[in-house]
Design an enzyme around this catalytic site. Structure first.
Site, PDB file in Angstrom:
ATOM      1  N   LYS A 145      10.939   1.722  -9.284  1.00 35.48           N
ATOM      2  CA  LYS A 145       9.809   0.879  -8.867  1.00 35.48           C
ATOM      3  C   LYS A 145       9.266   1.360  -7.527  1.00 35.48           C
ATOM      4  O   LYS A 145       9.947   2.106  -6.801  1.00 35.48           O
ATOM      5  CB  LYS A 145      10.279  -0.580  -8.762  1.00 35.48           C
ATOM      6  CG  LYS A 145      11.388  -0.826  -7.730  1.00 35.48           C
ATOM      7  CD  LYS A 145      11.993  -2.220  -7.879  1.00 35.48           C
ATOM      8  CE  LYS A 145      13.109  -2.433  -6.863  1.00 35.48           C
ATOM      9  NZ  LYS A 145      13.820  -3.706  -7.084  1.00 35.48           N
ATOM     10  N   TYR A 184      -3.891   3.708  23.010  1.00 32.85           N
ATOM     11  CA  TYR A 184      -4.570   2.397  23.124  1.00 32.85           C
ATOM     12  C   TYR A 184      -3.888   1.506  24.151  1.00 32.85           C
ATOM     13  O   TYR A 184      -2.656   1.421  24.209  1.00 32.85           O
ATOM     14  CB  TYR A 184      -4.530   1.672  21.774  1.00 32.85           C
ATOM     15  CG  TYR A 184      -5.564   2.149  20.788  1.00 32.85           C
ATOM     16  CD1 TYR A 184      -6.923   2.005  21.046  1.00 32.85           C
ATOM     17  CD2 TYR A 184      -5.179   2.725  19.591  1.00 32.85           C
ATOM     18  CE1 TYR A 184      -7.877   2.429  20.129  1.00 32.85           C
ATOM     19  CE2 TYR A 184      -6.123   3.154  18.666  1.00 32.85           C
ATOM     20  CZ  TYR A 184      -7.469   2.997  18.944  1.00 32.85           C
ATOM     21  OH  TYR A 184      -8.397   3.419  18.031  1.00 32.85           O
TER      22      TYR A 184
HETATM   23  C1  LIG Z   1      15.218  -3.385  -6.952  1.00 28.74           C
HETATM   24  C2  LIG Z   1      16.228  -3.888  -7.907  1.00 28.74           C
HETATM   25  C3  LIG Z   1      17.373  -3.129  -8.195  1.00 28.74           C
HETATM   26  C4  LIG Z   1      17.747  -1.887  -7.413  1.00 28.74           C
HETATM   27  O1  LIG Z   1      18.369  -2.302  -6.227  1.00 28.74           O
HETATM   28  P1  LIG Z   1      18.930  -1.244  -5.166  1.00 28.74           P
HETATM   29  O2  LIG Z   1      19.554  -2.097  -4.127  1.00 28.74           O
HETATM   30  O3  LIG Z   1      17.754  -0.491  -4.646  1.00 28.74           O
HETATM   31  O4  LIG Z   1      19.887  -0.381  -5.882  1.00 28.74           O
HETATM   32  C5  LIG Z   1      18.212  -3.572  -9.196  1.00 28.74           C
HETATM   33  N1  LIG Z   1      17.958  -4.720  -9.871  1.00 28.74           N
HETATM   34  C6  LIG Z   1      16.884  -5.500  -9.592  1.00 28.74           C
HETATM   35  C7  LIG Z   1      16.678  -6.757 -10.343  1.00 28.74           C
HETATM   36  C8  LIG Z   1      15.999  -5.112  -8.595  1.00 28.74           C
HETATM   37  O5  LIG Z   1      14.958  -5.891  -8.303  1.00 28.74           O
END
Ligand SMILES: *Cc1c(COP(=O)(O)O)cnc(C)c1O
Length: 372
Positions: free
Chosen positions: A38, A264
């Site tokens: 993701k 800035y």
């Molecule tokens: C993002 C996510 C993961 C992965 O988690 P990590 O800590 O990055 O390994 C796994 N399961 C769900 C439901 C997630 O939202």
């Protein structure tokens, strides 16, 4: 550097991602390890990272959004490709069709979603693959206790669905001593016992390190694949390989006299005659505004202090002590010297946010395997 005109580059080390996946797979005995890709594979570039993992043998992938999964589908033939955010509320026919026709697996976490997908299966006269999400403590997505009761009493609600996994998500897997871990594991086991038999999916990256009791048919690893430390409180360093390096290019160098302001609002003034280098990266690239006055770039392993405000497209640093730095030189902002954990600690945020925030203007450059 191979990306013409780019003033910031994220070098992506696919060999490190694959090595991390293999190491996690070896540790997660008894089950497979899915790749969570993701948010553009946590900023590294899912379009190339996911196929690289597929080539190494990974056959389970998770995105958060349907759009992310649709983009990856042609690159991952035959692999399970699941969408953590599921169908969403009141899914339209276009959404349901996209899942059904592209063999995407929604993670269903509400009775309404289950009903919508089961109805679609009925219309299509075929079983549709799905993952069922049980909330065991995150209070975010997934069936709550009341919905679980309903489903346990009326398992026919699942008819038409090919239940690939029942899953839950750990709240505090990176803190081995947190009693929530064992509590969630127990709640998950009792929830599964009330549902039709199905494979289970429990651990995220950190959960894989909680030991055999947290093993399941499928772990879901994101952060650790990319080299974020899954056991930050264990005091034994990072067992993973950082799979990316952020470099920014020096666009200009100038000499400023003692007392001269930089950037800035003149938040920094030279305490001595100084050389200032301007890097072609800023907060619009996800290089955090709040790093102003903190943190370092690195040149040949040596820290180069960042000074003044971070601007939208530019960041300044004091190179007075580094005569080797001139226009065109690339400085390291994230890498072995400056891991995401260190930057996150300066800002009171998560290393996940540092990587996933890296913007689209930063060129992703895949390291050739030979250079590893
Ligand atoms: C993002 C996510 C993961 C992965 O988690 P990590 O800590 O990055 O390994 C796994 N399961 C769900 C439901 C997630 O939202």
């Amino acid at each position: 550097m191979t990306s013409p005109g780019a003033s910031a580059v994220l070098e992506v080390d696919h060999a490190a991602v694959i090595a991390n996946w293999r190491a996690l797979s070896a540790r997660h005995r008894g089950g497979a390890v899915a790749a969570v890709v993701k948010a553009d594979a946590y900023g590294l570039g899912a379009a190339l990272v996911a196929p690289a993992l597929f080539g190494a043998g990974c056959r389970h992938f998770f995105t958060a959004h349907l759009g992310e999964a649709l983009a990856l589908r042609p690159r991952l033939p035959g692999a399970m490709l699941a969408v953590l955010n599921g169908l969403g509320p009141a899914p339209g026919a276009d959404v349901i069709e996209a899942f059904a026709h592209h063999d995407l697996v929604p993670v269903l976490g509400a009775l309404g979603e289950i009903a919508a997908f089961a109805a679609a299966a009925g219309r299509l006269r075929r079983r549709l693959p799905a993952i069922l999400h049980i909330d065991t403590g995150m209070a975010r997505l997934g069936l709550d206790a009341r919905e679980l009761d309903c489903l346990a009493q009326a398992p026919e609600l699942l008819s038409g669905l090919d239940l690939r996994f029942v899953m839950t998500h750990l709240v505090a897997g990176e803190t081995a001593a947190d009693p929530l871990n064992a509590a969630q594991r127990q709640r998950f086991a009792s929830a599964c016992a009330r549902l039709p038999p199905a494979k289970r999916s429990l651990a995220n990256s950190s959960g894989i390190f909680l030991g055999p009791a947290f093993a399941s048919d499928l772990a879901r690893a994101g952060a650790a694949l990319y080299g974020i430390n899954p056991i930050p409180h264990a005091g034994i360093g990072n067992p993973m390989r950082l799979a990316c390096r952020l470099l920014a290019r020096v666009l200009q160098v100038r000499e400023v006299p003692e007392g001269a302001p930089v950037g800035y609002n003149a938040t920094w003034r030279a305490a001595r005659p100084s050389r200032i280098a301007t890097l072609g990266i800023g907060y619009a690239d996800g290089w955090p505004f709040r790093l102003a006055g903190q943190g370092s770039a690195f040149f040949d392993g040596a820290p180069v202090p960042l000074v003044g405000r971070v601007s939208m497209d530019l960041t300044t640093c004091d190179i007075t002590d580094h005569p080797g730095i001139g226009p065109g030189i690339w400085l390291e902002l994230i890498g072995p010297q400056a891991p995401p954990e260190r930057i996150a600690a300066l800002l009171g945020t998560s290393p996940y946010e540092i990587l996933t925030g890296l913007g689209a203007r930063i060129a992703r450059v895949v390291l050739p395997a030979a250079a590893l």
